[in-house]
Scaffold this motif. Structure first.
Motif, PDB file in Angstrom:
ATOM      1  N   LEU A  17       0.834  -1.198   0.000  1.00 24.90           N
ATOM      2  CA  LEU A  17       0.000   0.000   0.000  1.00 24.90           C
ATOM      3  C   LEU A  17       0.872   1.253   0.000  1.00 24.90           C
ATOM      4  N   PRO A  18       0.438   2.286  -0.728  1.00 22.67           N
ATOM      5  CA  PRO A  18       1.201   3.540  -0.720  1.00 22.67           C
ATOM      6  C   PRO A  18       0.955   4.291   0.577  1.00 22.67           C
ATOM      7  N   GLY A  19       1.814   5.208   0.870  1.00 25.59           N
ATOM      8  CA  GLY A  19       1.638   6.046   2.049  1.00 25.59           C
ATOM      9  C   GLY A  19       2.935   6.212   2.801  1.00 25.59           C
ATOM     10  N   LYS A  20       3.041   7.338   3.458  1.00 28.30           N
ATOM     11  CA  LYS A  20       4.213   7.609   4.285  1.00 28.30           C
ATOM     12  C   LYS A  20       4.197   6.724   5.525  1.00 28.30           C
ATOM     13  N   THR A  21       2.992   6.575   6.106  1.00 29.54           N
ATOM     14  CA  THR A  21       2.787   5.691   7.246  1.00 29.54           C
ATOM     15  C   THR A  21       1.625   4.766   6.913  1.00 29.54           C
ATOM     16  N   VAL A  22       1.853   3.464   7.048  1.00 28.67           N
ATOM     17  CA  VAL A  22       0.822   2.473   6.744  1.00 28.67           C
ATOM     18  C   VAL A  22       0.610   1.611   7.980  1.00 28.67           C
ATOM     19  N   TRP A  23      -0.622   1.631   8.492  1.00 30.03           N
ATOM     20  CA  TRP A  23      -0.999   0.833   9.660  1.00 30.03           C
ATOM     21  C   TRP A  23      -1.753  -0.402   9.199  1.00 30.03           C
ATOM     22  N   GLY A  24      -1.462  -1.523   9.806  1.00 25.76           N
ATOM     23  CA  GLY A  24      -2.232  -2.735   9.596  1.00 25.76           C
ATOM     24  C   GLY A  24      -2.855  -3.144  10.919  1.00 25.76           C
ATOM     25  N   MET A  25      -4.132  -3.515  10.887  1.00 24.90           N
ATOM     26  CA  MET A  25      -4.831  -3.950  12.099  1.00 24.90           C
ATOM     27  C   MET A  25      -5.553  -5.255  11.799  1.00 24.90           C
ATOM     28  N   ASP A  26      -5.426  -6.202  12.721  1.00 27.90           N
ATOM     29  CA  ASP A  26      -6.118  -7.477  12.569  1.00 27.90           C
ATOM     30  C   ASP A  26      -6.425  -8.027  13.952  1.00 27.90           C
ATOM     31  N   ILE A  27      -7.502  -8.775  14.047  1.00 25.08           N
ATOM     32  CA  ILE A  27      -7.930  -9.364  15.320  1.00 25.08           C
ATOM     33  C   ILE A  27      -6.973 -10.471  15.775  1.00 25.08           C
ATOM     34  N   SER A  28      -6.241 -11.049  14.832  1.00 21.45           N
ATOM     35  CA  SER A  28      -5.344 -12.163  15.137  1.00 21.45           C
ATOM     36  C   SER A  28      -3.956 -11.672  15.547  1.00 21.45           C
ATOM     37  N   ALA A  29      -3.594 -11.898  16.792  1.00 19.86           N
ATOM     38  CA  ALA A  29      -2.258 -11.525  17.269  1.00 19.86           C
ATOM     39  C   ALA A  29      -1.178 -12.314  16.530  1.00 19.86           C
ATOM     40  N   ASN A  30      -1.464 -13.570  16.176  1.00 18.71           N
ATOM     41  CA  ASN A  30      -0.497 -14.375  15.419  1.00 18.71           C
ATOM     42  C   ASN A  30      -0.248 -13.784  14.035  1.00 18.71           C
ATOM     43  N   ALA A  31      -1.308 -13.345  13.362  1.00 14.55           N
ATOM     44  CA  ALA A  31      -1.148 -12.732  12.045  1.00 14.55           C
ATOM     45  C   ALA A  31      -0.335 -11.447  12.155  1.00 14.55           C
ATOM     46  N   ILE A  32      -0.613 -10.649  13.169  1.00 14.95           N
ATOM     47  CA  ILE A  32       0.124  -9.400  13.363  1.00 14.95           C
ATOM     48  C   ILE A  32       1.602  -9.689  13.630  1.00 14.95           C
ATOM     49  N   ALA A  33       1.898 -10.711  14.410  1.00 19.82           N
ATOM     50  CA  ALA A  33       3.298 -11.077  14.676  1.00 19.82           C
ATOM     51  C   ALA A  33       4.010 -11.436  13.371  1.00 19.82           C
ATOM     52  N   ARG A  34       3.350 -12.166  12.503  1.00 19.08           N
ATOM     53  CA  ARG A  34       3.951 -12.521  11.203  1.00 19.08           C
ATOM     54  C   ARG A  34       4.125 -11.284  10.333  1.00 19.08           C
ATOM     55  N   ALA A  35       3.144 -10.381  10.359  1.00 20.28           N
ATOM     56  CA  ALA A  35       3.243  -9.156   9.562  1.00 20.28           C
ATOM     57  C   ALA A  35       4.428  -8.313  10.032  1.00 20.28           C
ATOM     58  N   ARG A  36       4.626  -8.245  11.315  1.00 18.11           N
ATOM     59  CA  ARG A  36       5.737  -7.448  11.857  1.00 18.11           C
ATOM     60  C   ARG A  36       7.087  -7.995  11.425  1.00 18.11           C
ATOM     61  N   ASP A  37       7.175  -9.300  11.176  1.00 22.73           N
ATOM     62  CA  ASP A  37       8.439  -9.914  10.748  1.00 22.73           C
ATOM     63  C   ASP A  37       8.942  -9.353   9.420  1.00 22.73           C
ATOM     64  N   THR A  38       8.022  -8.869   8.581  1.00 20.08           N
ATOM     65  CA  THR A  38       8.422  -8.365   7.264  1.00 20.08           C
ATOM     66  C   THR A  38       8.150  -6.870   7.105  1.00 20.08           C
ATOM     67  N   ALA A  39       7.874  -6.177   8.189  1.00 20.60           N
ATOM     68  CA  ALA A  39       7.513  -4.759   8.126  1.00 20.60           C
ATOM     69  C   ALA A  39       8.721  -3.884   7.839  1.00 20.60           C
ATOM     70  N   SER A  40       8.478  -2.830   7.076  1.00 14.69           N
ATOM     71  CA  SER A  40       9.504  -1.816   6.865  1.00 14.69           C
ATOM     72  C   SER A  40       9.304  -0.716   7.906  1.00 14.69           C
ATOM     73  N   LEU A  41      10.124   0.297   7.872  1.00 10.41           N
ATOM     74  CA  LEU A  41      10.036   1.384   8.844  1.00 10.41           C
ATOM     75  C   LEU A  41       8.742   2.184   8.714  1.00 10.41           C
ATOM     76  N   ARG A  42       8.112   2.185   7.555  1.00  4.74           N
ATOM     77  CA  ARG A  42       6.879   2.942   7.377  1.00  4.74           C
ATOM     78  C   ARG A  42       5.631   2.152   7.789  1.00  4.74           C
ATOM     79  N   HIS A  43       5.788   0.898   8.153  1.00  2.96           N
ATOM     80  CA  HIS A  43       4.662   0.049   8.538  1.00  2.96           C
ATOM     81  C   HIS A  43       4.561  -0.101  10.056  1.00  2.96           C
ATOM     82  N   ARG A  44       3.314  -0.076  10.516  1.00  7.57           N
ATOM     83  CA  ARG A  44       3.010  -0.357  11.924  1.00  7.57           C
ATOM     84  C   ARG A  44       1.863  -1.345  11.943  1.00  7.57           C
ATOM     85  N   TYR A  45       1.949  -2.308  12.811  1.00  7.91           N
ATOM     86  CA  TYR A  45       0.899  -3.330  12.915  1.00  7.91           C
ATOM     87  C   TYR A  45       0.384  -3.387  14.341  1.00  7.91           C
ATOM     88  N   GLU A  46      -0.914  -3.594  14.467  1.00  5.56           N
ATOM     89  CA  GLU A  46      -1.546  -3.632  15.783  1.00  5.56           C
ATOM     90  C   GLU A  46      -2.608  -4.723  15.803  1.00  5.56           C
TER      91      GLU A  46
END
Length: 133
Positions: A17-46
């Motif tokens: 996704l484009p954007g200076k700051t990109v947030w991802g939100m999901d109900i699954s803590a396991n999915a968020i943990a996996r997303a954080r493994d590949t996150a760049s500096l502009r990505h935040r997951y919760e």
């Protein structure tokens, strides 16, 4: 500038996704943990649900993407509340993109519909809606 992906899962769409700051939100803590493994500096997951969205905590977003989370089995009869929550976090003039299996979702956001497309997804049809606030 600011993009929010609600129902981001492992972040496979969020990463592109484009954007200076990109947030991802999901109900699954396991999915968020996996997303954080590949996150760049502009990505935040919760880990959290759409009901946890708070403009005082999360700010407002220029683009909100909601994918596959607005089904009755997940949210019951709370679509009017979700419309209010999204309205509070989406900037005036912002873009809302909703992607859902057409047969499972009958809600429509109270914004002008700018684009509507249907795409096959496994044995279902995905409905892609783009709204402008």
């Amino acid at each position: 500038e600011r993009v929010l992906d609600i129902g981001c899962g492992h972040g496979f769409v969020t990463r592109d996704l484009p954007g200076k700051t990109v947030w991802g939100m999901d109900i699954s803590a396991n999915a968020i943990a996996r997303a954080r493994d590949t996150a760049s500096l502009r990505h935040r997951y919760e880990a959290g649900s759409i009901f946890d969205l708070n403009p005082d905590e999360h700010g407002r977003f220029d683009v909100v993407l909601i994918t596959g989370v607005l089904y009755a089995q997940y949210i019951g009869l709370s679509l009017p509340l979700i419309y209010l929550l999204v309205d509070r976090i989406l900037q005036p003039g912002g873009t809302l993109i909703a992607v859902h299996i057409d047969e499972w979702y009958s809600g429509r956001f109270p914004y002008p519909l700018m684009q509507l497309e249907f795409h096959p997804y496994r044995e279902f049809i995905h409905r892609h809606e783009v709204y402008l606030k």
